[in-house]
Write a protein that holds these residues in place. Sequence first.
Motif, PDB file in Angstrom:
ATOM      1  N   PRO A   1       0.838  -1.181  -0.035  1.00  0.00           N
ATOM      2  CA  PRO A   1       0.027  -0.046   0.034  1.00  0.00           C
ATOM      3  C   PRO A   1       0.982   1.308   0.118  1.00  0.00           C
ATOM      4  O   PRO A   1       1.777   1.399   0.855  1.00  0.00           O
ATOM      5  CB  PRO A   1      -0.767  -0.101   1.193  1.00  0.00           C
ATOM      6  N   ALA A   2       0.590   2.063  -0.941  1.00  0.00           N
ATOM      7  CA  ALA A   2       1.617   3.268  -1.297  1.00  0.00           C
ATOM      8  C   ALA A   2       1.527   4.189   0.101  1.00  0.00           C
ATOM      9  O   ALA A   2       2.473   4.803   0.462  1.00  0.00           O
ATOM     10  CB  ALA A   2       1.017   4.116  -2.540  1.00  0.00           C
ATOM     11  N   GLY A   3       0.275   4.460   0.713  1.00  0.00           N
ATOM     12  CA  GLY A   3       0.156   5.159   1.818  1.00  0.00           C
ATOM     13  C   GLY A   3       1.140   4.730   2.840  1.00  0.00           C
ATOM     14  O   GLY A   3       1.816   5.688   3.485  1.00  0.00           O
ATOM     15  N   ALA A   4       1.128   3.218   3.238  1.00  0.00           N
ATOM     16  CA  ALA A   4       2.047   2.725   4.418  1.00  0.00           C
ATOM     17  C   ALA A   4       3.515   2.991   3.921  1.00  0.00           C
ATOM     18  O   ALA A   4       4.344   3.270   4.820  1.00  0.00           O
ATOM     19  CB  ALA A   4       1.776   1.386   4.474  1.00  0.00           C
ATOM     20  N   ALA A   5       3.720   2.654   2.771  1.00  0.00           N
ATOM     21  CA  ALA A   5       5.273   2.918   2.080  1.00  0.00           C
ATOM     22  C   ALA A   5       5.815   4.311   2.182  1.00  0.00           C
ATOM     23  O   ALA A   5       6.800   4.740   2.874  1.00  0.00           O
ATOM     24  CB  ALA A   5       5.512   2.351   0.714  1.00  0.00           C
ATOM     25  N   LEU A   6       4.815   5.235   1.945  1.00  0.00           N
ATOM     26  CA  LEU A   6       5.453   6.787   2.115  1.00  0.00           C
ATOM     27  C   LEU A   6       5.288   7.113   3.547  1.00  0.00           C
ATOM     28  O   LEU A   6       6.281   8.139   3.807  1.00  0.00           O
ATOM     29  CB  LEU A   6       4.206   7.659   1.410  1.00  0.00           C
ATOM     30  N   VAL A   7       4.558   6.583   4.393  1.00  0.00           N
ATOM     31  CA  VAL A   7       4.760   6.852   5.896  1.00  0.00           C
ATOM     32  C   VAL A   7       5.869   6.345   6.474  1.00  0.00           C
ATOM     33  O   VAL A   7       6.592   7.180   7.258  1.00  0.00           O
ATOM     34  CB  VAL A   7       3.517   6.458   6.727  1.00  0.00           C
ATOM     35  N   ALA A   8       6.572   4.979   5.894  1.00  0.00           N
ATOM     36  CA  ALA A   8       7.527   4.677   6.390  1.00  0.00           C
ATOM     37  C   ALA A   8       8.625   5.564   5.889  1.00  0.00           C
ATOM     38  O   ALA A   8       9.704   5.878   6.819  1.00  0.00           O
ATOM     39  CB  ALA A   8       7.732   3.150   5.695  1.00  0.00           C
ATOM     40  N   TYR A   9       8.458   6.043   4.761  1.00  0.00           N
ATOM     41  CA  TYR A   9       9.732   6.824   4.092  1.00  0.00           C
ATOM     42  C   TYR A   9       9.691   8.176   4.963  1.00  0.00           C
ATOM     43  O   TYR A   9      10.860   8.661   5.248  1.00  0.00           O
ATOM     44  CB  TYR A   9       9.731   7.014   2.707  1.00  0.00           C
ATOM     45  N   GLY A  10       8.667   8.954   4.972  1.00  0.00           N
ATOM     46  CA  GLY A  10       8.731  10.158   5.834  1.00  0.00           C
ATOM     47  C   GLY A  10       9.237  10.014   7.173  1.00  0.00           C
ATOM     48  O   GLY A  10       9.845  10.878   7.527  1.00  0.00           O
ATOM     49  N   ALA A  11       8.800   8.934   7.818  1.00  0.00           N
ATOM     50  CA  ALA A  11       9.374   8.756   9.214  1.00  0.00           C
ATOM     51  C   ALA A  11      10.652   8.577   9.255  1.00  0.00           C
ATOM     52  O   ALA A  11      11.569   9.221  10.180  1.00  0.00           O
ATOM     53  CB  ALA A  11       8.718   7.533   9.829  1.00  0.00           C
ATOM     54  N   GLY A  12      11.477   7.801   8.202  1.00  0.00           N
ATOM     55  CA  GLY A  12      12.724   7.828   8.129  1.00  0.00           C
ATOM     56  C   GLY A  12      13.472   8.805   7.942  1.00  0.00           C
ATOM     57  O   GLY A  12      14.477   9.300   8.358  1.00  0.00           O
ATOM     58  N   ASN A  13      12.941   9.763   7.088  1.00  0.00           N
ATOM     59  CA  ASN A  13      13.563  10.654   6.565  1.00  0.00           C
ATOM     60  C   ASN A  13      13.353  11.824   7.737  1.00  0.00           C
ATOM     61  O   ASN A  13      14.415  12.739   8.045  1.00  0.00           O
ATOM     62  CB  ASN A  13      12.785  11.602   5.534  1.00  0.00           C
ATOM     63  N   GLY A  14      12.660  12.017   8.605  1.00  0.00           N
ATOM     64  CA  GLY A  14      12.362  12.890   9.671  1.00  0.00           C
ATOM     65  C   GLY A  14      13.304  12.575  10.835  1.00  0.00           C
ATOM     66  O   GLY A  14      13.991  13.473  11.436  1.00  0.00           O
ATOM     67  N   LEU A  15      13.669  11.170  10.898  1.00  0.00           N
ATOM     68  CA  LEU A  15      14.534  10.748  11.967  1.00  0.00           C
ATOM     69  C   LEU A  15      16.050  11.107  11.643  1.00  0.00           C
ATOM     70  O   LEU A  15      16.582  11.377  12.428  1.00  0.00           O
ATOM     71  CB  LEU A  15      14.403   9.330  12.447  1.00  0.00           C
ATOM     72  N   TRP A  16      16.313  10.964  10.129  1.00  0.00           N
ATOM     73  CA  TRP A  16      17.535  11.206   9.895  1.00  0.00           C
ATOM     74  C   TRP A  16      17.886  12.751  10.306  1.00  0.00           C
ATOM     75  O   TRP A  16      19.057  13.180  10.300  1.00  0.00           O
ATOM     76  CB  TRP A  16      17.571  11.012   8.474  1.00  0.00           C
ATOM     77  N   SER A  17      16.750  13.602   9.922  1.00  0.00           N
ATOM     78  CA  SER A  17      17.105  15.101  10.260  1.00  0.00           C
ATOM     79  C   SER A  17      17.850  15.113  11.950  1.00  0.00           C
ATOM     80  O   SER A  17      18.822  16.116  12.163  1.00  0.00           O
ATOM     81  CB  SER A  17      15.941  15.919  10.415  1.00  0.00           C
ATOM     82  N   ILE A  18      17.358  14.389  12.758  1.00  0.00           N
ATOM     83  CA  ILE A  18      17.756  14.292  14.061  1.00  0.00           C
ATOM     84  C   ILE A  18      19.249  13.588  14.258  1.00  0.00           C
ATOM     85  O   ILE A  18      20.205  14.270  14.907  1.00  0.00           O
ATOM     86  CB  ILE A  18      16.760  13.543  15.155  1.00  0.00           C
ATOM     87  N   ALA A  19      19.455  12.382  13.568  1.00  0.00           N
ATOM     88  CA  ALA A  19      20.345  11.694  13.587  1.00  0.00           C
ATOM     89  C   ALA A  19      21.598  12.178  13.190  1.00  0.00           C
ATOM     90  O   ALA A  19      22.751  12.223  13.748  1.00  0.00           O
ATOM     91  CB  ALA A  19      20.407  10.532  12.879  1.00  0.00           C
ATOM     92  N   ARG A  20      21.652  13.025  12.077  1.00  0.00           N
ATOM     93  CA  ARG A  20      22.591  13.695  11.582  1.00  0.00           C
ATOM     94  C   ARG A  20      23.048  14.666  12.307  1.00  0.00           C
ATOM     95  O   ARG A  20      24.218  15.317  12.280  1.00  0.00           O
ATOM     96  CB  ARG A  20      22.329  14.283  10.093  1.00  0.00           C
TER      97      ARG A  20
END
Length: 395
Positions: free
Chosen positions: A297-316
């Motif tokens: 499901p595209a919605g679930a995939a995009l939520v996963a991508y968005g969450a990962g991208n959001g966490l990277w802002s903190i990790a970096r």
Amino acid sequence: MSERTRVISALGLVMILTWGSTFYLLAVLSGPIQDETGWSAGEVTLGISLGLLVSGLAASRIGSLIQLEGGRRVLAAGTLLIAAGLALLGLAHSLTVYLIAWGILGLGMAAALYDAAFSTLGRLYGREARSAITALTLWGGFASTVCWPISAFLVENVGWRGTCFAYAALHLTVTLPLCWYALPAGAPPVPAPSVSATVAPDRSPGRFDLRFWCIACAGSALAMLASLWSVHLITILTAKGYALAAAVGLGTLIGPAQVGARVLEMLGRGRHHPIWTMLVSTSLVLIGFVGLQWEFPAGAALVAYGAGNGLWSIARGALPLAVFAPEDYARIMGRLARPALIASALAPLLGAMLIDAYGPHGLLGLLALGALVPLGAALVLAVELSRRARSPALH
């Protein structure tokens, strides 16, 4: 209001307005600029690519300046440069002037976006800056949500040139005073470091430090993936059979997912080492791209991508604080920002070449393969940190 809260709140407003009037500007203004000037979409997009390239080339010097004197004057100068670049952009009637304006904006972006703000917080609070960095990314996550409607309203009422002038005035009257009056003057002493619960603080990276290059590799790969995805998201989703309205609706899931993941990270109160944030972040980005490739499901995939991208802002922002000595944090952040920003600058051109050669479906497959790179870098870094934790002589 405590000084720390005042600093974070001021920088949060600055992040919303600086990101919204630079990185996110062309999402709304690109069409009106093309309609009035007759320039092609590629020529208009070349502006942001040039801005990111200039920003990447200047990032290391900006980090060194913040290391020497703190972030107050650097961030204030960054907002002035953004105001000047926007004013020139509004006056641009030739492509040459348009690109010069984006070059000035690139210098401002280097001195007034996340990397400069993270460096400023690290300079102020040392290893205790992690919670401040997390809070700042929550503010920054609303940049497009706040500024896209503002930009659309302004374009409709005063045109794209008037929009540039309005944002320039906003920086002179809001973000510049915030930087100047809310941030401490001078170079504050670096606080005494507190030892991480997982990995002890270490010296600053040498030239061939594997830890530094793992973070740099992951950051550059994720920056390129994010830039490619932001440009070609709608094209890929429509190629997979979604109507334009549905594709746009699915794209809007990314922003809330980014903010939601950052909230969860903040609720953790820094009880885990940021390498775990990096591992979760890169895993979620990979899951997002693979999920779309495998018809999840595209919605679930995009939520996963968005969450990962959001966490990277903190990790970096948090990883260099946890891994290296805090007294060199701003300089390290500048060095890490350079390859990531240059990768972002090259991504639109690379994406156009790839989509011409392989089509939308082929590009999605390449994005999924590319997402293995940051996850691999995160795994190597985790092993290296564990090895160093077991061998004190390596510190």
